[in-house]
Scaffold this active site. Structure first.
Site, PDB file in Angstrom:
ATOM      1  N   GLU A   1     -17.847   1.293  91.597  1.00 53.50           N
ATOM      2  CA  GLU A   1     -18.826   2.207  92.192  1.00 53.50           C
ATOM      3  C   GLU A   1     -20.187   1.534  92.399  1.00 53.50           C
ATOM      4  OE1 GLU A   1     -17.032   6.415  90.499  1.00 53.50           O
ATOM      5  OE2 GLU A   1     -18.870   5.657  89.615  1.00 53.50           O
TER       6      GLU A   1
ATOM      7  N   HIS B   1     -14.232  11.358  94.725  1.00 54.73           N
ATOM      8  CA  HIS B   1     -13.241  11.110  93.664  1.00 54.73           C
ATOM      9  C   HIS B   1     -11.980  11.933  93.890  1.00 54.73           C
ATOM     10  CE1 HIS B   1     -17.214  10.246  91.984  1.00 54.73           C
ATOM     11  NE2 HIS B   1     -16.653   9.471  91.097  1.00 54.73           N
TER      12      HIS B   1
ATOM     13  N   HIS C   1     -23.189   9.200  87.916  1.00 51.57           N
ATOM     14  CA  HIS C   1     -22.925  10.573  88.401  1.00 51.57           C
ATOM     15  C   HIS C   1     -21.751  11.220  87.660  1.00 51.57           C
ATOM     16  CE1 HIS C   1     -20.300   8.430  91.660  1.00 51.57           C
ATOM     17  NE2 HIS C   1     -19.638   8.571  90.539  1.00 51.57           N
TER      18      HIS C   1
HETATM   19 FE   LIG Z   1     -17.706   8.159  89.704  1.00 54.96          FE
END
Ligand SMILES: [Fe+3]
Ligand SMILES: [Fe+3]
Lengths: 119, 282, 282, 119
Positions: free
Chosen positions: B242, B59, B12
């Site tokens: 992640e 984030h 992503h």
């Molecule tokens: Fe990321």
């Protein structure tokens, strides 16, 4: 229950684990960087970085690292990369710019290193 | 009864949002990455899910260190994509499904997961880039399903263990399957694969480990729970943690899945990019 | 090695903060309540704990519905008592123990509790009133220990189950006991007992149930885990769910405890007020 | 795993369970009341309640309940007592004032009811 892992973070070369110790150190710096989600905050920082850093209570080490835009020094001062990325955004530096800076390469060299990881 | 059709995974990366904005689909750098998506879009076109549960990691837009949840579940009517500091164009809000969110939150807390419920939650690239990849033009794609964001902490150690992440997914499966209305659901696991943005080791990518993870997650995700969190940092890079989102997604698919599609490409930006479609068997 | 000396319980009603401010200790309405504290203060004076873990529930100051954690643990250098809307005088900040907080958070996440870590957290009457009751003049009492606030959600259903609350305490015990430095710790469980502020049933108090809970929590807290959350609302009142904090506290004390002191008084404001000192055996 | 409890909240007379359903209904009202932690917000509300309610997007039912200072109506409109207590604080109403209002008693009668619970 065997508590095995949580209190001995194994040292990984070139990698700072952002754990509680770093969090305690870097809170003011990270809070300032988090504020840069807002465009007004970014403009305010650019207009007067010293006043803005003072407002968030950064210590001398953190201030100097910000003045120098020195990412490794910001990390050593408790900075978390997720928030530092927003600091970098102010200067339109992307993750390859700061990757190159931290590894002492040119951006082209850094990109070539990434490309080679696919071989 | 709600039914889980399958799981979709993707990286992503913020740069992907820019590339989409600039239409770089046939650019030589980007083509091998974007080519991973049409087979999944064809499958979505065929099955037309009603709900996309998007498991991503914030984030530093939706959460700050002042209140950093391990597992957060959105329960809002819509989710706004806000400025996250570097001027990627913001998308219109994504429609939520709060009545399903609350069913899931009730069930997860009953199953002893200590959820942070979010009745308002701005979403960053971790959430919107996968939506744009799977539903071009999102959220304005006519087939765009309603959505529920689920975020796990990868910003501040301690992060959840791989075992806890997989178990979260298993509990999520029970939660979804007990929803009384007919609903076709896909579960997205986004982020990764190997990458590291910070420190002298910045630019670290580990192709061998990524491929091991993409292999094992299909038929033997339990094997991956043996990986400690520090081992994950070491082998996948500091932000490669992640991969926890993939574990959460995988847990929601049940024991047996069929891999319908898989793509892996290095590098996109600083990252090993993995894309998969796993279809549920039951 | 850190050692848990015992557990202290108390109600944490806002009106008590006012009564303390106005010095109503010998007022006929207040005397039977305040008389419950001197024996506990004498015990604290004898043992002088280094750290007070204050398990309370935020009432809409530290958290809002946008991000509502099930279990939150403070990890700040200090905790500020802020205006919570009705002008109780605010106290100076309470000193934290962030290095101990992080040890606890690491251990709790390892033990599969999905903690929200709070590096900044304003604290309301739920936190400060118990401190004032046990350490008069807090935080400016010379014996005031450093503190870690832990808050559980009682604002938004689903709230944690009584079993999960007790298990949280048991995990907290392991976390504290594995702290490598010498540290004498007390654990506060605050809130309750029975009360209901909202609805046509406002003013509901259940003496019999309160006394059952105060009895069982000493030697048989497991029996209390059989109570469902809706049964707790029914028997303790809508805000009597704060008894969850007592369960969390009790779990941290180990199997055997000795009841050194106990007091129960109705009513203080709208509430059945319970005060206890439970001393750890090992 | 037997999911037994979570989807059938047993009805308890005179008691509204603030669950997801109520939360979806009352978000704007609760968000406004949460803002009353700040003294400036309280003053702003008192100066112009209509403008303040509009700013937070309250619906008509919620606005009318606020105008009437009617706690039961605020709860029915999705209000959560923890935040409503801050609304009550603006008017210096304590938990016994609002208890009396909700039960249709005088404050003295309500206090007497509480006292009797100790017998
Ligand atoms: Fe990321
Ligand atoms: Fe309370």
């Amino acid at each position: 229950m065997d508590i095995t892992e949580f209190d001995h973070h194994s040292p990984i070369p070139g990698t700072t684990i952002f754990d509680g110790k770093m969090a305690m150190k870097g809170y003011a710096l990270n809070k300032m960087c988090y504020s840069f989600n807002g465009a007004a905050a970014r403009a305010q920082y650019l207009a007067d970085p010293e006043a803005y850093m003072e407002k968030f209570g950064l210590n001398d080490e953190q201030k100097q690292a910000c003045r120098d835009k020195d990412v490794l020094a910001m990390i050593a001062a408790g900075g978390n990369i997720y928030y530092l990325a927003k600091f970098a955004g102010i200067y339109r530096l992307d993750v390859q710019d700061i990757g190159a800076q931290q590894t002492g390469m040119t951006k082209e060299e850094f990109k070539e290193k990434l490309r080679k990881a696919g071989d | 009864m709600a039914k889980i059709l399958g799981g979709l995974t993707t990286s992503h990366i913020p740069a992907v949002g820019n590339a989409i904005h600039n239409g770089l689909f046939d650019d030589p750098y980007w083509k091998p990455f974007f080519d991973g998506y049409p087979p999944i879009r064809a499958w979505l076109d065929e099955h037309k899910p009603d709900l996309a549960i998007n498991i991503y990691n914030d984030h530093g837009l939706g959460f700050f260190l002042d209140r950093m949840p391990t597992f957060a579940i959105g329960a809002a009517h819509e989710y706004r994509n806000e400025d996250e500091g570097w001027g990627i164009p913001q998308l219109p809000p994504f429609p939520g499904a709060p009545e399903v969110s609350w069913h899931i939150i009730e069930s997860m807390v009953e199953q002893e997961f200590d959820i942070t419920s979010c009745q308002e939650l701005p979403v960053d690239h971790g959430f919107v880039v996968p939506m744009q990849l799977f539903w071009p033009g999102a959220p304005n794609n006519p087939d765009m399903p309603r959505t529920i964001p689920i975020s796990a902490n990868t910003v501040q150690h301690p992060i959840p263990t791989l075992k806890r992440a997989l178990d979260f997914g298993k509990a999520l499966r029970r939660a979804i399957q007990s929803y009384p209305e007919d609903l076709k659901v896909v579960v997205l696991g986004t982020g990764g694969l190997s990458h590291q943005l910070d420190g002298e080791r910045a630019g670290f990518i580990n192709k061998e480990f990524d491929q091991y993870c993409m292999e094992k997650i299909v038929d033997d995700p339990e094997a991956l729970t043996k990986i400690s969190r520090m081992e994950l940092v070491e082998k996948a890079g500091a932000q490669g943690t992640e991969f926890l989102m993939w574990m959460m997604m995988r847990g929601a698919l049940g024991d047996k899945v069929v891999r319908r599609h898989s793509n892996y490409h290095i590098p996109i930006s600083n990252t090993g990019a993995g894309t998969m479609l796993l279809e549920c068997v039951e």
